[in-house]
Design an enzyme around this catalytic site. Structure first.
Site, PDB file in Angstrom:
ATOM      1  N   HIS A  16      25.243  -6.316   4.390  1.00 28.66           N
ATOM      2  CA  HIS A  16      25.848  -7.798   4.150  1.00 28.66           C
ATOM      3  C   HIS A  16      24.993  -8.653   3.150  1.00 28.66           C
ATOM      4  CE1 HIS A  16      28.798 -10.910   5.426  1.00 28.66           C
ATOM      5  NE2 HIS A  16      27.778 -11.814   5.113  1.00 28.66           N
ATOM      6  N   ASP A  66      34.734 -17.377  13.771  1.00 26.51           N
ATOM      7  CA  ASP A  66      34.041 -17.450  12.607  1.00 26.51           C
ATOM      8  C   ASP A  66      35.068 -17.866  11.584  1.00 26.51           C
ATOM      9  OD1 ASP A  66      31.761 -17.515  10.537  1.00 26.51           O
ATOM     10  OD2 ASP A  66      33.028 -15.901   9.885  1.00 26.51           O
ATOM     11  N   ARG A 106      33.612 -25.441   7.962  1.00 26.76           N
ATOM     12  CA  ARG A 106      32.259 -25.688   7.385  1.00 26.76           C
ATOM     13  C   ARG A 106      32.598 -25.968   5.856  1.00 26.76           C
ATOM     14  NH1 ARG A 106      29.247 -20.819   8.618  1.00 26.76           N
ATOM     15  NH2 ARG A 106      27.670 -21.730   7.335  1.00 26.76           N
ATOM     16  N   SER A 165      27.432 -16.958  12.002  1.00 23.39           N
ATOM     17  CA  SER A 165      28.687 -16.578  11.238  1.00 23.39           C
ATOM     18  C   SER A 165      28.315 -15.141  10.878  1.00 23.39           C
ATOM     19  CB  SER A 165      28.801 -17.478   9.902  1.00 23.39           C
ATOM     20  OG  SER A 165      29.748 -16.933   9.136  1.00 23.39           O
ATOM     21  N   LYS A 209      29.835 -11.326  12.962  1.00 22.25           N
ATOM     22  CA  LYS A 209      30.745 -10.568  12.472  1.00 22.25           C
ATOM     23  C   LYS A 209      30.015  -9.097  12.258  1.00 22.25           C
ATOM     24  CE  LYS A 209      31.176 -12.911   8.429  1.00 22.25           C
ATOM     25  NZ  LYS A 209      31.343 -14.535   7.940  1.00 22.25           N
TER      26      LYS A 209
HETATM   27  N1  URA Z   1      28.646 -15.675   4.540  1.00 21.99           N
HETATM   28  C1  URA Z   1      29.100 -15.835   5.909  1.00 21.99           C
HETATM   29  O1  URA Z   1      29.804 -14.899   6.408  1.00 21.99           O
HETATM   30  N2  URA Z   1      29.069 -16.705   6.581  1.00 21.99           N
HETATM   31  C2  URA Z   1      28.090 -17.731   6.214  1.00 21.99           C
HETATM   32  O2  URA Z   1      27.827 -18.809   6.765  1.00 21.99           O
HETATM   33  C3  URA Z   1      27.557 -17.755   4.688  1.00 21.99           C
HETATM   34  C4  URA Z   1      27.658 -16.617   4.032  1.00 21.99           C
END
Ligand code: URA
Length: 440
Positions: free
Chosen positions: A82, A161, A168, A183, A187
């Site tokens: 990620h 999220d 946000r 966040s 995931k």
């Molecule tokens: N990527 C994400 O999935 N969440 C964040 O808060 C920042 C970058």
């Protein structure tokens, strides 16, 4: 629990209990806590932070807010990767096929573009016919058959999220370590892989602008991953300059294919190899050096490119654009951005370059905007390069000529020139793992 009291407690710098954190997530997802109270709490967290226990509770509550994928019906170790988000960051398109070609499965759920940063799902959808909305059975089948599948986040994965991120985005509360860490890790944990490599971007195109804050974010996320029993490491990589040369959806797929043919730009190739090597290392394929060689070997013998083709075919995409990237539909118009003066490129405001690409149609201005898949930028000169007056700095691509004026202006504003030679930033700053921080 009164939401008013929870907000006031965090506003005054106190620690929230597990019950309060779970209550907030549940109430926000079921709609009983309104956006204005959630926004106030987010801002209080933004200013006063959270301790390790609070971040763990927030991540777990978000992870449990929806479905959790069980990847165990797919045999073998599954690895995920990620990125915290960047400009020109198409590494997933390169790294996932490399890892799969080395015999480690990648069952990956990716996101769409966010603000000035691009998203893997949008990039893959620039391949005609490519489906990112496979159901679980189809997703598993593609991984079993080809070793790799990349799809969009399933409907009910971490709904907390989804709601919180959108909030946000419009309340200036993105750049917060507890909020980013929860966040991303909610995931990744819900998506079910055994091993996770995090690419934490740092610099003007990243959400974390300094190496120090990026390392802190990385440490927080690695702890969350390891605590949950997933082998996790994080690489801190440069995002003070766009990665590679191409920004924009099909343009980035083209550059990824070139890289898988061994003809990619040096920075992108090196970073992709390093990320892939770390994924392979976590999956038990040997030490980092051995895994670097392994990753290079599947580029050299084109088996990684072949993996990408197989995945594209299995997900109903038109393989002819991968076999010959000239088959991608081209933007109707192009425009060269030329240097007004001679000198060296001292700095590129990378967020500005990303916004310029969005202005050409490559990203979404609003949630409902439609992306122009062929739009974007090919960069000719980057930080540290010598430039003569009139040299082409970049070429802009769009389907509407009227977009060039403002995008050119934004791009030029993002380039700072100097008369002195300029040292380039390193590509990799540090690695954070359960063994600690290693600086390069
Ligand atoms: N990527 C994400 O999935 N969440 C964040 O808060 C920042 C970058």
């Amino acid at each position: 629990m009164r939401m008013y009291d929870v907000i006031a407690k965090k506003r005054d710098g106190h620690e929230l209990s597990s019950e309060e954190i779970y209550g907030f997530i549940e109430g926000y997802v079921d709609g009983s806590i309104p956006d204005y109270q959630a926004s106030a709490l987010l801002m209080a967290i933004f200013f006063n932070g959270m301790n390790e226990r609070e971040i763990l509770d927030l991540t777990t509550a978000m992870m449990k807010s929806g479905d959790q994928v069980d990847l165990s019906p797919i045999e073998g170790i599954k690895v995920d990767k990620h990125s915290t988000g960047g400009v020109g960051d198409k590494t997933s398109l390169i790294v996932a096929p490399i890892v799969a070609a080395c015999g480690v499965k990648v069952a990956k759920m990716s996101g769409r573009g966010l603000g000035h940063t691009g998203g893997t799902v949008d990039k893959l959808e620039s391949i005609p016919g490519f489906r990112t909305d496979l159901n679980e059975e189809e997703f598993f089948d593609v991984v079993r058959k080809t070793g790799i599948s990349v799809i969009g986040q399933s409907g009910n994965l971490t709904p907390a999220d989804k709601k919180l991120y959108a909030l946000r985005d419009v309340t200036a509360t993105v750049e917060s370590i507890p909020l980013i860490a929860s966040s991303i890790m909610s995931k990744k944990l819900a998506a079910g892989s055994d091993c996770i490599v995090l690419d934490v971007k740092t610099g003007s195109g990243a959400f974390m602008k300094t190496v120090e804050s990026s390392v802190k974010l990385a440490e927080t996320m690695v702890k969350l991953g390891e605590n949950a029993g997933r082998r996790t490491c994080a690489l801190i990589t440069d995002m003070d300059v766009p990665l590679g040369k191409n920004i924009g959806n099909s343009l980035e797929v083209i550059e990824a294919v070139d890289t898988l043919k061994g003809k990619g730009p040096e920075d992108l190739t090196h970073e992709a190899l390093y990320l892939a090597a770390n994924m392979l290392e976590l999956a038990g394929k040997g030490d980092e050096d051995t895994c670097m060689k392994l990753a290079q070997s599947v580029i050299d013998d084109l088996s990684a490119l072949n993996c990408l083709k197989q995945m594209v075919k299995a997900q109903h995409g038109d393989v002819s654009v991968i076999e010959d990237t000239d088959n991608f539909i081209k933007a109707k118009y192009s425009f060269e951005v030329k240097a007004d003066r001679a000198g060296y490129i001292a700095h590129m405001d990378t967020e500005g370059c990303g916004i310029s690409s969005m202005m050409l149609g490559a990203g979404r201005e609003t949630l409902d905007s439609k992306i122009d898949m062929a739009a974007g930028i090919i960069i000719e000169k980057k930080t540290g390069d010598r430039v003569e007056k009139g040299d082409v700095l970049a070429t802009l691509y769009a389907d509407d000529e009227k977009l060039f004026d403002k995008a050119e202006q934004k791009y030029k504003e993002s380039i700072i020139m100097s008369d002195e030679t300029v040292k380039r930033n390193p590509l990799l700053y540090a690695k954070v793992s359960r063994d600690g921080i290693k600086y390069f």
